[in-house]
Design an enzyme around this catalytic site. Sequence first.
Site, PDB file in Angstrom:
ATOM      1  NE  ARG A   1      -1.322  29.750  40.556  1.00 44.49           N
ATOM      2  CZ  ARG A   1      -1.292  29.958  39.253  1.00 44.49           C
ATOM      3  NH1 ARG A   1      -1.636  31.119  38.757  1.00 44.49           N
ATOM      4  NH2 ARG A   1      -0.929  29.004  38.424  1.00 44.49           N
TER       5      ARG A   1
ATOM      6  CG  HIS B   1      -2.858  25.525  42.185  1.00 45.28           C
ATOM      7  ND1 HIS B   1      -2.214  24.309  42.175  1.00 45.28           N
ATOM      8  CD2 HIS B   1      -1.995  26.413  41.659  1.00 45.28           C
ATOM      9  CE1 HIS B   1      -1.007  24.463  41.668  1.00 45.28           C
ATOM     10  NE2 HIS B   1      -0.850  25.738  41.343  1.00 45.28           N
TER      11      HIS B   1
ATOM     12  CG  ASP C   1      -4.070  21.644  44.543  1.00 43.65           C
ATOM     13  OD1 ASP C   1      -4.096  20.526  45.083  1.00 43.65           O
ATOM     14  OD2 ASP C   1      -4.574  21.877  43.421  1.00 43.65           O
TER      15      ASP C   1
ATOM     16  CG  HIS D   1       1.855  30.522  41.228  1.00 46.20           C
ATOM     17  ND1 HIS D   1       2.188  29.573  40.292  1.00 46.20           N
ATOM     18  CD2 HIS D   1       1.793  31.703  40.558  1.00 46.20           C
ATOM     19  CE1 HIS D   1       2.326  30.151  39.110  1.00 46.20           C
ATOM     20  NE2 HIS D   1       2.093  31.445  39.239  1.00 46.20           N
TER      21      HIS D   1
END
Length: 237
Positions: free
Chosen positions: A189, A195, A199, A156
């Site tokens: 995220r 996440h 990340d 994403h």
Amino acid sequence: MKKTLCISALLFAAIVAYGQSNHYLTKEEAPHDTVFMGPPPAFGSLLFEQDFHMYQFGKTIRPTERGKQAVKDANTSTNNILEVFSEAFGMELSKENTPEIYKLINTMKEDAGSYATRCTKNFYKRTRPYALYNEPTAVPEAEEGLRNNGSYVSGHSAIGTSVAMVLATINPERQDQLFKRGLDFGESRWIVGFHHYSDVKAGQMVGALVLPALLNNDAFMEQLAKAKKEFKRLSKK
């Protein structure tokens, strides 16, 4: 073994990559993130502690307006991406209003979100934070489908950064607003709990490295020219 895992992940991504199989790049042309990305933070390290504290902080953001935005950002369909980037772009972006831009983004977004991130995801298989801590996310309907999908790096986040950069090549006067929106798309995220913070940061870096590869692709450049022409025409209205 590493090469086999990478190829398997890319074959899977080509079939089901978030419901989208269009690409400009081949898997060989996309940045190979396992070459330049190191491992995720190790358990017990200071960076892992940062991930943990950012995860806890993210939970406090979820009830806010920023949290609502983070939930909307979880949808990586082209329609939603164009909608959430419209304000930063300064124009309504949609399949109906900007079909050439739609085609451009629809075809390139998974070059970043899939081809440029699948190998590292599959190689490290990092557990997502909501699974690690056995807690709900802000997008519960997506939990089961992503539970066994590697957390590092964030696809994403790579999409958000790469889309922002592509849109900025079309409308450079809005580049600052677009870059911010692209980064926010990724930051969403860790807020929703899918996440770790690291990340997201890694995904943003990978996403920024996709544009140079796209600029060397003839089909991308041809469609980019159409998108620029469309934007120029609409800007005059």
